[in-house]
Design an enzyme around this catalytic site. Structure first.
Site, mmCIF file in Angstrom:
data_model
loop_
_atom_site.group_PDB
_atom_site.id
_atom_site.type_symbol
_atom_site.label_atom_id
_atom_site.label_comp_id
_atom_site.label_asym_id
_atom_site.label_seq_id
_atom_site.Cartn_x
_atom_site.Cartn_y
_atom_site.Cartn_z
ATOM 1 N N LEU A 37 0.734 -1.601 0.174
ATOM 2 C CA LEU A 37 0.032 -0.532 0.234
ATOM 3 C C LEU A 37 1.008 1.030 0.195
ATOM 4 O O LEU A 37 2.411 1.683 0.603
ATOM 5 C CB LEU A 37 -1.008 0.018 0.906
ATOM 6 C CG LEU A 37 -0.792 0.310 2.466
ATOM 7 C CD1 LEU A 37 -0.267 1.848 2.916
ATOM 8 C CD2 LEU A 37 -1.768 -0.444 3.573
ATOM 9 N N ARG A 38 0.029 1.985 -0.333
ATOM 10 C CA ARG A 38 1.030 3.836 -0.467
ATOM 11 C C ARG A 38 0.281 4.592 0.588
ATOM 12 O O ARG A 38 -0.448 4.726 0.282
ATOM 13 C CB ARG A 38 0.614 4.273 -1.964
ATOM 14 C CG ARG A 38 1.162 3.989 -3.079
ATOM 15 C CD ARG A 38 0.938 3.724 -4.268
ATOM 16 N NE ARG A 38 -0.668 3.908 -4.926
ATOM 17 C CZ ARG A 38 -0.805 4.649 -5.410
ATOM 18 N NH1 ARG A 38 -0.666 4.555 -7.160
ATOM 19 N NH2 ARG A 38 -2.582 3.802 -5.799
ATOM 20 N N ASN A 57 10.545 -1.784 -3.300
ATOM 21 C CA ASN A 57 10.996 -0.504 -2.557
ATOM 22 C C ASN A 57 12.137 -0.112 -3.571
ATOM 23 O O ASN A 57 12.343 1.134 -3.603
ATOM 24 C CB ASN A 57 10.817 -0.567 -0.897
ATOM 25 C CG ASN A 57 9.563 -0.629 -0.911
ATOM 26 O OD1 ASN A 57 8.610 -0.380 -1.688
ATOM 27 N ND2 ASN A 57 9.104 -0.619 0.501
ATOM 28 N N CYS A 102 9.023 4.231 4.615
ATOM 29 C CA CYS A 102 9.802 2.514 3.717
ATOM 30 C C CYS A 102 11.102 2.964 2.811
ATOM 31 O O CYS A 102 12.125 2.104 3.361
ATOM 32 C CB CYS A 102 8.501 2.430 3.233
ATOM 33 S SG CYS A 102 7.164 1.801 4.128
ATOM 34 N N LYS A 132 4.875 13.490 2.586
ATOM 35 C CA LYS A 132 3.912 13.131 0.585
ATOM 36 C C LYS A 132 2.102 13.871 0.973
ATOM 37 O O LYS A 132 1.871 13.844 2.055
ATOM 38 C CB LYS A 132 3.391 12.000 0.202
ATOM 39 C CG LYS A 132 2.861 11.162 0.679
ATOM 40 C CD LYS A 132 3.536 9.148 0.253
ATOM 41 C CE LYS A 132 2.637 8.948 -0.964
ATOM 42 N NZ LYS A 132 2.403 7.695 -1.130
HETATM 43 N N1 LIG Z 1 3.898 2.530 6.743
HETATM 44 C C1 LIG Z 1 3.412 1.633 5.483
HETATM 45 O O1 LIG Z 1 3.319 2.744 3.978
HETATM 46 C C2 LIG Z 1 3.702 0.454 4.900
HETATM 47 C C3 LIG Z 1 3.415 0.279 3.814
HETATM 48 C C4 LIG Z 1 3.957 -1.376 3.537
HETATM 49 C C5 LIG Z 1 4.983 -2.131 4.367
HETATM 50 N N2 LIG Z 1 4.710 -1.397 5.528
HETATM 51 C C6 LIG Z 1 5.406 -2.297 6.647
HETATM 52 O O2 LIG Z 1 4.394 -2.608 7.530
HETATM 53 C C7 LIG Z 1 5.208 -2.695 8.896
HETATM 54 C C8 LIG Z 1 4.584 -1.691 9.897
HETATM 55 O O3 LIG Z 1 5.082 -0.650 9.889
HETATM 56 P P1 LIG Z 1 4.183 0.814 10.073
HETATM 57 O O4 LIG Z 1 4.183 1.709 9.306
HETATM 58 O O5 LIG Z 1 2.275 0.105 10.048
HETATM 59 O O6 LIG Z 1 4.251 1.056 11.582
HETATM 60 P P2 LIG Z 1 3.371 1.802 12.446
HETATM 61 O O7 LIG Z 1 4.494 1.765 13.257
HETATM 62 O O8 LIG Z 1 2.542 2.619 12.292
HETATM 63 O O9 LIG Z 1 2.561 0.387 13.585
HETATM 64 C C9 LIG Z 1 3.631 -1.317 14.400
HETATM 65 C C10 LIG Z 1 1.908 -1.679 14.689
HETATM 66 O O10 LIG Z 1 2.424 -1.861 15.605
HETATM 67 C C11 LIG Z 1 2.347 -2.047 17.800
HETATM 68 N N3 LIG Z 1 3.157 -2.989 17.365
HETATM 69 C C12 LIG Z 1 4.578 -3.253 18.136
HETATM 70 N N4 LIG Z 1 4.511 -4.607 18.636
HETATM 71 C C13 LIG Z 1 3.510 -5.390 19.126
HETATM 72 C C14 LIG Z 1 2.953 -6.029 19.741
HETATM 73 N N5 LIG Z 1 3.903 -7.307 19.825
HETATM 74 N N6 LIG Z 1 1.516 -6.315 19.968
HETATM 75 C C15 LIG Z 1 0.862 -5.787 19.243
HETATM 76 N N7 LIG Z 1 1.382 -4.487 18.738
HETATM 77 C C16 LIG Z 1 2.326 -4.647 18.454
HETATM 78 C C17 LIG Z 1 2.650 -1.035 17.547
HETATM 79 O O11 LIG Z 1 2.176 -0.822 18.517
HETATM 80 C C18 LIG Z 1 2.414 0.307 16.557
HETATM 81 O O12 LIG Z 1 1.186 0.472 16.986
HETATM 82 C C19 LIG Z 1 6.894 -2.178 8.778
HETATM 83 O O13 LIG Z 1 7.153 -3.600 8.670
HETATM 84 C C20 LIG Z 1 6.740 -2.024 7.286
HETATM 85 O O14 LIG Z 1 8.298 -1.579 6.689
HETATM 86 C C21 LIG Z 1 4.626 -0.229 5.832
#
Ligand SMILES: NC(=O)c1ccc[n+]([C@@H]2O[C@H](COP(=O)([O-])OP(=O)(O)OC[C@H]3O[C@@H](n4cnc5c(N)ncnc54)[C@H](O)[C@@H]3O)[C@@H](O)[C@H]2O)c1
Length: 428
Positions: free
Chosen positions: A151-152, A206, A258, A318
């Site tokens: 997702l973006r 990416n 990311c 962005k």
């Molecule tokens: N943000 C993006 O656009 C995007 C897109 C694709 C992939 N990703 C990947 O997805 C993953 C998550 O990214 P994000 O931006 O959503 O991260 P984020 O930091 O916004 O959210 C992570 C959440 O996980 C929670 N958490 C951590 N440990 C936990 C546990 N043991 N139990 C329950 N909750 C827990 C945190 O409190 C937090 O709310 C990363 O690996 C990232 O690289 C992100």
């Protein structure tokens, strides 16, 4: 199907809402109680178009719930892991949240054993899924799959509902079948492969997108020197079906949660295996220096920045997101403050987060107000309201009509005709 989503940040909350919209019964789990309380009340912890309304609708329908306690996921057939994998001090992916989630899953499995598919959606280094499968090996009927997220931010819900592709990496037919059932009805090409391939597809995607951006940014520097126009060059390139028009926009560089961390994590992974990814090294180098190159152009135009008022339009990494992680605007604000410029700034959503980091910047209530008394204005994030402006009003408000368009999004021709001194990124 009954699904639990561990981690309700950007990816987790979007995944949870979209799965509920597709007819599944979803439980979102997060460690942070305040976030869970907020979600239960229908308040999204992130800004994403359409997300909060969809969240409220799914809560009202009763098919989406949130908790801090993984024990509540006893009936879940599928557990998505969406926790953060941030950059650690040496650039590798920090897997401590992931390990925490795996420990929670083991606890759940001990208390409420059943067959389950553990789906790793977090972006993780190649081999991580295999290691998790090894860790959970003793739990009968538990299978691990990799299902990276593409997702973006800014169109996250739309992307989750209509993904460009669904990549599933697993070595077990039950896990493949469960995910096929989960995504039944979602029209998207499928890639069925190993966990390791799925993990690398995410990093490679990416890294490649970041490469396109840095390639165009470096080319834009050449355009600025030659007096050629990067926007026209990009248009001409993009019409080649082998190239395509996406991600050819020059600007002040990429940011976000990311590209910066995923490119360094891939570099570290490759180094670890003795295969230096030299192109990717340069991609990061170009990106790291792009804001300074852009400000160098400004300095050439204005001379000494000390005491000058500079307006900065757009702060999020962005448009349509409140995410400021690695946002180029942070580098720009920092450099302007170091140069002792007086900075005014505006962003529709991200100002509170930036204010905490840069309290001395003067934040304005509207985009138009930011131009007041400015000796130059910089567009850093192309939010609609930072682009569509009453230019006569802007000109009257500024101390000097100098515009630096860091996203090549302002109407260059119209502005030049209206008497602005306009500079884009690599625009003739
Ligand atoms: N943000 C993006 O656009 C995007 C897109 C694709 C992939 N990703 C990947 O997805 C993953 C998550 O990214 P994000 O931006 O959503 O991260 P984020 O930091 O916004 O959210 C992570 C959440 O996980 C929670 N958490 C951590 N440990 C936990 C546990 N043991 N139990 C329950 N909750 C827990 C945190 O409190 C937090 O709310 C990363 O690996 C990232 O690289 C992100």
């Amino acid at each position: 199907m009954k699904v639990a989503v561990i981690g309700t940040g950007y990816v987790g909350v979007t995944t949870a809402v979209s799965l509920a919209m597709n007819g599944h019964e979803v439980l979102g789990i997060d460690l942070v109680k305040a976030k869970v309380d907020q979600l239960r009340m229908g308040k999204s912890p992130i800004y994403e178009p359409g997300l909060e309304a969809a969240l409220a609708a799914m809560l009202a329908q009763g098919t989406l719930n949130f908790t801090t306690d993984i024990a509540d996921a006893q009936d879940a057939e599928i557990l998505f892991v969406c926790v953060g994998t941030p950059e650690s001090a040496d650039g590798t992916a920090d897997l401590s949240y992931l390990q925490g989630a795996v420990a929670d899953i083991a606890k759940l499995q001990q208390a409420s054993p059943r067959s389950r598919v553990i789906v790793i959606k977090s972006t993780v280094p190649v081999g991580t899924g295999d290691r998790i499968a090894e860790q959970l090996r003793d739990f009968k009927g538990v299978h691990v799959a990799s299902n990276p997220e593409f997702l973006r931010e800014g169109s996250a819900l739309q992307d989750a509902l209509q993904p460009s592709r669904i990549v599933v990496g697993t070595d077990h037919p039950d896990a493949a079948a469960a995910l096929e059932q989960l995504y039944e009805g979602v029209a998207a090409p499928r890639v069925a492969t190993t966990r390791a391939n799925a993990e690398l597809i995410k990093y490679a995607s990416n890294a490649f997108l970041a490469t396109r951006i840095s390639f165009m940014n470096e080319l834009a520097r050449l355009c600025a020197a030659l007096g050629t126009d990067i926007v026209t060059v990009a248009q001409g390139m993009g019409l080649d079906s082998r190239i395509g028009p996406e991600f050819l926009r020059a600007g002040v560089g990429y940011g976000g949660s990311c590209f910066p961390k995923d490119t360094i994590a891939l570099l570290q992974l490759a180094r670890h295996h003795g295969i230096p990814l030299t192109i990717l090294e340069q991609v990061r180098e170009v990106n790291a220096t792009q804001p300074a190159w852009f400000l160098g152009q400004l300095q050439k135009r204005l001379g000494e920045l000390r005491g000058k008022t500079i307006a900065v339009l757009g702060l999020a990494f962005k448009p349509d997101t409140d995410d400021i992680r690695e946002a180029p605007a942070l580098k720009v604000l920092d450099a302007l403050q170091r140069a002792e410029a007086h900075v005014t700034a505006y962003d529709p959503i991200a100002m509170p987060a930036v204010r905490a980091l840069f309290p001395r910047v003067h934040y304005t209530a509207t985009a138009a107000e930011a131009f007041q008394g400015a000796h130059a204005a910089l567009l850093i994030t192309e939010w609609k309201e930072c682009v569509r402006l009453d230019w006569q009003e802007v000109k009257a408000a500024m101390a000097a009509p100098v515009l630096f368009d860091g996203r090549n999004a302002w109407p260059a021709k119209e502005l030049k005709e209206a008497g602005f001194d306009y500079t884009g990124v690599g625009r003739s």
